[in-house]
Design an enzyme around this catalytic site. Structure first.
Site, mmCIF file in Angstrom:
data_model
loop_
_atom_site.group_PDB
_atom_site.id
_atom_site.type_symbol
_atom_site.label_atom_id
_atom_site.label_comp_id
_atom_site.label_asym_id
_atom_site.label_seq_id
_atom_site.Cartn_x
_atom_site.Cartn_y
_atom_site.Cartn_z
ATOM 1 N N TRP A 1 36.828 36.684 30.091
ATOM 2 C CA TRP A 1 36.178 37.960 30.390
ATOM 3 C C TRP A 1 36.478 38.909 29.241
ATOM 4 O O TRP A 1 37.608 38.990 28.777
ATOM 5 C CB TRP A 1 36.689 38.582 31.699
ATOM 6 C CG TRP A 1 36.209 39.991 31.817
ATOM 7 C CD1 TRP A 1 34.948 40.398 32.124
ATOM 8 C CD2 TRP A 1 36.949 41.181 31.517
ATOM 9 N NE1 TRP A 1 34.861 41.765 32.054
ATOM 10 C CE2 TRP A 1 36.063 42.270 31.688
ATOM 11 C CE3 TRP A 1 38.273 41.442 31.130
ATOM 12 C CZ2 TRP A 1 36.455 43.592 31.482
ATOM 13 C CZ3 TRP A 1 38.671 42.758 30.921
ATOM 14 C CH2 TRP A 1 37.760 43.820 31.103
ATOM 15 N N GLU B 1 33.282 35.134 33.255
ATOM 16 C CA GLU B 1 33.132 36.191 34.260
ATOM 17 C C GLU B 1 32.154 37.254 33.764
ATOM 18 O O GLU B 1 32.285 37.768 32.662
ATOM 19 C CB GLU B 1 34.511 36.823 34.527
ATOM 20 C CG GLU B 1 34.491 37.983 35.505
ATOM 21 C CD GLU B 1 35.883 38.564 35.758
ATOM 22 O OE1 GLU B 1 36.834 38.216 35.015
ATOM 23 O OE2 GLU B 1 36.022 39.377 36.686
ATOM 24 N N LYS C 1 30.002 41.003 34.243
ATOM 25 C CA LYS C 1 30.312 42.364 34.700
ATOM 26 C C LYS C 1 29.085 43.243 34.545
ATOM 27 O O LYS C 1 28.206 42.941 33.735
ATOM 28 C CB LYS C 1 31.489 42.922 33.891
ATOM 29 C CG LYS C 1 32.100 44.160 34.520
ATOM 30 C CD LYS C 1 33.486 44.455 33.987
ATOM 31 C CE LYS C 1 33.988 45.731 34.624
ATOM 32 N NZ LYS C 1 35.362 46.036 34.237
ATOM 33 N N ASP D 1 33.144 38.110 40.154
ATOM 34 C CA ASP D 1 34.109 39.084 40.673
ATOM 35 C C ASP D 1 33.291 40.011 41.551
ATOM 36 O O ASP D 1 32.291 40.586 41.098
ATOM 37 C CB ASP D 1 34.749 39.813 39.478
ATOM 38 C CG ASP D 1 35.748 40.892 39.876
ATOM 39 O OD1 ASP D 1 35.436 41.681 40.786
ATOM 40 O OD2 ASP D 1 36.827 40.954 39.256
ATOM 41 N N HIS E 1 31.836 43.395 40.469
ATOM 42 C CA HIS E 1 31.042 43.460 39.243
ATOM 43 C C HIS E 1 29.536 43.438 39.436
ATOM 44 O O HIS E 1 28.804 42.976 38.559
ATOM 45 C CB HIS E 1 31.451 42.308 38.317
ATOM 46 C CG HIS E 1 32.834 42.467 37.767
ATOM 47 N ND1 HIS E 1 33.341 41.660 36.777
ATOM 48 C CD2 HIS E 1 33.816 43.351 38.056
ATOM 49 C CE1 HIS E 1 34.575 42.032 36.496
ATOM 50 N NE2 HIS E 1 34.890 43.052 37.266
ATOM 51 N N HIS F 1 36.677 36.002 41.743
ATOM 52 C CA HIS F 1 37.729 37.004 41.713
ATOM 53 C C HIS F 1 37.501 37.857 42.942
ATOM 54 O O HIS F 1 36.471 38.534 43.044
ATOM 55 C CB HIS F 1 37.624 37.886 40.461
ATOM 56 C CG HIS F 1 38.375 37.344 39.292
ATOM 57 N ND1 HIS F 1 38.469 38.014 38.101
ATOM 58 C CD2 HIS F 1 39.093 36.202 39.147
ATOM 59 C CE1 HIS F 1 39.205 37.298 37.256
ATOM 60 N NE2 HIS F 1 39.583 36.192 37.870
ATOM 61 N N ASP G 1 33.864 49.523 40.517
ATOM 62 C CA ASP G 1 34.777 48.395 40.357
ATOM 63 C C ASP G 1 36.220 48.898 40.435
ATOM 64 O O ASP G 1 36.992 48.764 39.502
ATOM 65 C CB ASP G 1 34.492 47.747 38.988
ATOM 66 C CG ASP G 1 35.331 46.506 38.742
ATOM 67 O OD1 ASP G 1 35.679 45.833 39.725
ATOM 68 O OD2 ASP G 1 35.629 46.223 37.569
ATOM 69 N N ASP H 1 38.825 48.041 42.130
ATOM 70 C CA ASP H 1 39.933 47.099 42.247
ATOM 71 C C ASP H 1 40.995 47.521 43.251
ATOM 72 O O ASP H 1 42.195 47.459 42.972
ATOM 73 C CB ASP H 1 40.540 46.793 40.864
ATOM 74 C CG ASP H 1 39.683 45.798 40.089
ATOM 75 O OD1 ASP H 1 39.493 44.682 40.583
ATOM 76 O OD2 ASP H 1 39.181 46.157 39.004
ATOM 77 N N ASP I 1 41.989 39.496 42.330
ATOM 78 C CA ASP I 1 41.983 40.337 41.122
ATOM 79 C C ASP I 1 41.804 41.795 41.516
ATOM 80 O O ASP I 1 40.698 42.221 41.819
ATOM 81 C CB ASP I 1 40.845 39.906 40.176
ATOM 82 C CG ASP I 1 40.787 40.787 38.925
ATOM 83 O OD1 ASP I 1 41.789 41.474 38.634
ATOM 84 O OD2 ASP I 1 39.733 40.804 38.255
#
Ligand code: RNT
Ligand code: ZN
Length: 416
Positions: A182, A223, A225, A256, A259, A283, A291, A293, A323
């Site tokens: 990534w 990955e 995004k 993910d 994303h 993820h 995003d 997280d 993640d």
């Protein structure tokens, strides 16, 4: 003595044709790759400045790990409170150099990750790996997609070094290693060239893959995004780029769930990709408005993603990894809560009468399809969860947090 609540739950599920013993046995076999970077806000061990690449941790809760000893202690503590045996996901900026040794990203070697292997062996854990294309002086702009050959070659060398380390992880632990590529490559404002960086990105990954490696031991993933902080207008490794790249090169796409655009859901993308790719990787995170997280919750989308993995019979085709990075709460608790929530979502999926629901769909009986899906939401999954945890030697209720409070008082609070 048998646990009465579990015995009662077992009977209730049996009425729906669900075998709780089989669900518990299956869940015990599932390894989730726990990301190491929640414990120290993605800082790593290089002792260099800022997190870059368009990602951000927010919060200043005390007690973040500052060195390998502290990070390993935190991961130890987290693993002791998570049922089952898992994997640890390591980033390249967690290389451990010898005292006084200067090692840059393009010269890291397996020996710099020896302590990770020791840690993994101690826990019978597998290891996954990630090149780190951010938080570095040569990562101020584009990396693998850079127009500057010197910079681009530096990062290609880094990628190749990481493939070698991934092979070492697989060989030492006995578990295949997932190596995820990534980059935060992109531009803040409307780019003058969207094609060139993508062509260079593809060529760079081609060069990394060309180093030659054992594909049964290392699974390289890419990955995608949608955007990052300071990289709002253009992301080189967009969804279409990453998916097309992975499928045309026979490597593995990684999604993910932070994303994508807000109404897109990874749960729906999982079966779409499974039609075309033998393996896929996830993820698992919790994006709030962006995003962000946040720690994975036992929420609708996490449950829906795990339902898809289970009902597509794809538990051995989907690499599961967490993640997220929240620096505003106890970081070890954050790891435990998120990992346990992924496990709960898998258990929920295993306790779902998937064949019956599918049958109603195929028969066009959408009333019963809805009815059953709603009825099972209030079945006593928690009692099966408690039993699963107890059989795995960890507490099923929130009393595991007593351990965290003790650890915070005795260890984390002493970190100035
Ligand atoms: C960033 C990506 C990436 C990182 C890790 C640290 O948006 O999700 O996976 O979180 O590499
Ligand atoms: Zn990710």
């Amino acid at each position: 003595m048998a646990n009465a609540r579990y015995e009662s739950a077992k009977e209730i599920y049996a009425k729906y044709g669900i075998d709780t013993e089989a669900a518990i046995a299956k869940l015990s076999d599932i390894r989730i790759s726990m990301h190491c970077w929640q414990a120290d806000d993605v800082k790593g061990f290089e002792g260099t400045g800022e997190l870059s690449g368009g990602i951000q941790t927010t919060g200043n809760y005390p007690g973040g790990a500052r060195n390998p000893d502290e990070l390993f202690a935190d991961l130890d503590k987290a693993l002791s409170l998570i049922p089952g045996t898992h994997k640890i996901n390591v980033h390249a900026n967690y290389a451990i150099a010898e005292d006084g040794e200067v090692v840059d990203r393009d010269t890291i070697e397996p020996r710099h990750f020896k302590r990770w292997v020791e840690f993994a062996k101690k826990h019978n854990c597998g290891l996954d790996f990630n090149p780190t294309f951010f938080s570095h002086p040569k990562a101020n702009g584009l990396t693998l997609s850079s127009p500057d050959d010197e910079i681009r070659n530096f990062w290609i060398r880094h990628g190749i070094a990481c493939v070698k380390i991934s092979e070492y992880f697989a060989k030492e632990t006995g578990y295949p290693c997932v190596m995820n590529i990534w980059t935060g490559d992109g531009t803040k404002d409307i780019p003058g060239d969207r094609l060139g960086p993508r062509q260079r990105y593809a060529d760079s990954i081609d060069q990394i893959l060309a180093c030659g490696y054992d594909k049964s031991q290392v699974y390289v993933t890419v990955e995608s995004k949608v955007f990052g902080i300071g990289v709002e207008a253009y992301t080189v490794g967009s969804a279409e780029f990453s998916l097309a790249y992975a499928l045309t090169r026979g490597i593995t796409p990684l999604m993910d769930n932070g994303h994508y655009h807000p109404t897109e859901v990874v749960s729906d993308k999982i079966p779409a990709l499974l039609v075309f790719s033998d393996k896929i990787a996830l993820h698992i995170t919790r994006p709030i408005r962006w995003d962000s997280d946040h720690v994975v919750a036992y929420d609708d989308e996490t449950r829906e993603m795990m339902k898809e993995v289970v009902r597509c019979d794809a538990l051995d085709r989907v690499f599961l990894a967490t993640d997220y990075f929240d620096a505003s709460i106890n970081r070890v608790a954050a790891l435990v809560i998120g990992m346990r929530n992924v496990q709960k979502a898998i258990l929920n999926a295993l306790l779902t009468p998937n064949a019956e629901i599918k049958g109603y769909q195929d028969a066009g009986d959408f009333t019963k399809m809805l009815l059953l899906q709603e009825e099972i939401k209030t079945l006593p999954m928690g009692d099966v969860w408690m039993e699963f945890c107890e059989r795995n030697g960890v507490c099923g209720c929130s009393c595991w947090f007593d351990e965290i409070e003790k650890y915070e008082a005795e260890v984390l609070s002493k970190r100035a």
